[in-house]
Design a protein around this motif. Structure first.
Motif, mmCIF file in Angstrom:
data_model
loop_
_atom_site.group_PDB
_atom_site.id
_atom_site.type_symbol
_atom_site.label_atom_id
_atom_site.label_comp_id
_atom_site.label_asym_id
_atom_site.label_seq_id
_atom_site.Cartn_x
_atom_site.Cartn_y
_atom_site.Cartn_z
ATOM 1 N N ALA A 72 0.831 -1.203 0.000
ATOM 2 C CA ALA A 72 0.000 0.000 0.000
ATOM 3 C C ALA A 72 0.868 1.258 0.000
ATOM 4 O O ALA A 72 0.542 2.247 -0.672
ATOM 5 N N GLN A 73 1.963 1.212 0.736
ATOM 6 C CA GLN A 73 2.869 2.361 0.782
ATOM 7 C C GLN A 73 3.438 2.655 -0.609
ATOM 8 O O GLN A 73 3.455 3.797 -1.050
ATOM 9 N N LEU A 76 0.667 4.078 -2.894
ATOM 10 C CA LEU A 76 0.293 5.455 -2.564
ATOM 11 C C LEU A 76 1.358 6.463 -2.992
ATOM 12 O O LEU A 76 1.034 7.561 -3.465
ATOM 13 N N ALA A 79 0.927 6.776 -6.664
ATOM 14 C CA ALA A 79 -0.260 7.574 -6.960
ATOM 15 C C ALA A 79 0.008 9.062 -6.739
ATOM 16 O O ALA A 79 -0.459 9.907 -7.515
ATOM 17 N N ALA A 80 0.753 9.386 -5.697
ATOM 18 C CA ALA A 80 1.065 10.795 -5.424
ATOM 19 C C ALA A 80 1.866 11.407 -6.568
ATOM 20 O O ALA A 80 1.691 12.584 -6.889
ATOM 21 N N TRP A 92 -5.500 15.653 -2.972
ATOM 22 C CA TRP A 92 -5.353 14.202 -3.113
ATOM 23 C C TRP A 92 -3.885 13.785 -3.159
ATOM 24 O O TRP A 92 -3.526 12.704 -2.669
ATOM 25 N N ARG A 93 -3.038 14.626 -3.752
ATOM 26 C CA ARG A 93 -1.596 14.328 -3.738
ATOM 27 C C ARG A 93 -1.077 14.328 -2.308
ATOM 28 O O ARG A 93 -0.306 13.458 -1.910
ATOM 29 N N ALA A 96 -2.423 11.152 -0.476
ATOM 30 C CA ALA A 96 -1.703 9.944 -0.897
ATOM 31 C C ALA A 96 -0.296 9.910 -0.302
ATOM 32 O O ALA A 96 0.156 8.866 0.177
ATOM 33 N N LEU A 99 -0.622 9.306 3.579
ATOM 34 C CA LEU A 99 -1.010 7.927 3.881
ATOM 35 C C LEU A 99 0.119 6.943 3.596
ATOM 36 O O LEU A 99 0.254 5.934 4.286
ATOM 37 N N SER A 100 0.937 7.242 2.587
ATOM 38 C CA SER A 100 2.056 6.335 2.304
ATOM 39 C C SER A 100 3.059 6.331 3.455
ATOM 40 O O SER A 100 3.572 5.282 3.837
ATOM 41 N N CYS A 103 1.487 4.389 6.294
ATOM 42 C CA CYS A 103 1.565 2.943 6.037
ATOM 43 C C CYS A 103 2.954 2.406 6.374
ATOM 44 O O CYS A 103 3.090 1.312 6.924
#
Length: 115
Positions: A72-73, A76, A79-80, A92-93, A96, A99-100, A103
């Protein structure tokens, strides 16, 4: 009065779009170093429980959770970096990237404190 802008145009290009993903990318290896440190500490503890299960603990779910958090890390952080560099995607950046990092820290916490 009608000529005043309402705020920044959400479709405009974000010049600082690289900051949050860069911070998350720099923290990624640090979180992984912390994770692998705790993995090695747990490996020594498990070696003392020979034969398997002598200590009454099963480490399988713990490592599965940690590997899921590591995946997940990485997703994310990717995604960022991939999110469009427009102002409307800035939140959202940041989410992400944040959250990374969480994680990565949760990975270490799961390995160290999961019983």
């Amino acid at each position: 009065m009608d000529n005043l802008p309402a705020g920044p145009d959400p479709s405009s290009r974000d010049r600082d779009a690289w900051k949050f993903p860069l911070v998350a990318t720099v923290l990624l290896p640090l979180c992984q170093v912390l994770y692998w440190y705790f993995v090695l500490v747990r490996a020594v503890e498990v070696d003392q429980c020979v034969p398997r299960g002598a200590c009454g603990r099963d480490w399988g779910p713990q490592y599965s959770a940690a590997h899921g958090l590591t995946g997940a890390q990485l997703l994310l952080v990717t995604a960022a970096w991939i999110l469009p560099h427009r102002m409307r995607w800035a939140t959202w950046r940041f989410v992400a990237a944040a959250l990374s990092v969480l994680c990565g820290l949760a990975c270490s916490a799961v390995i160290q404190h999961f019983d």
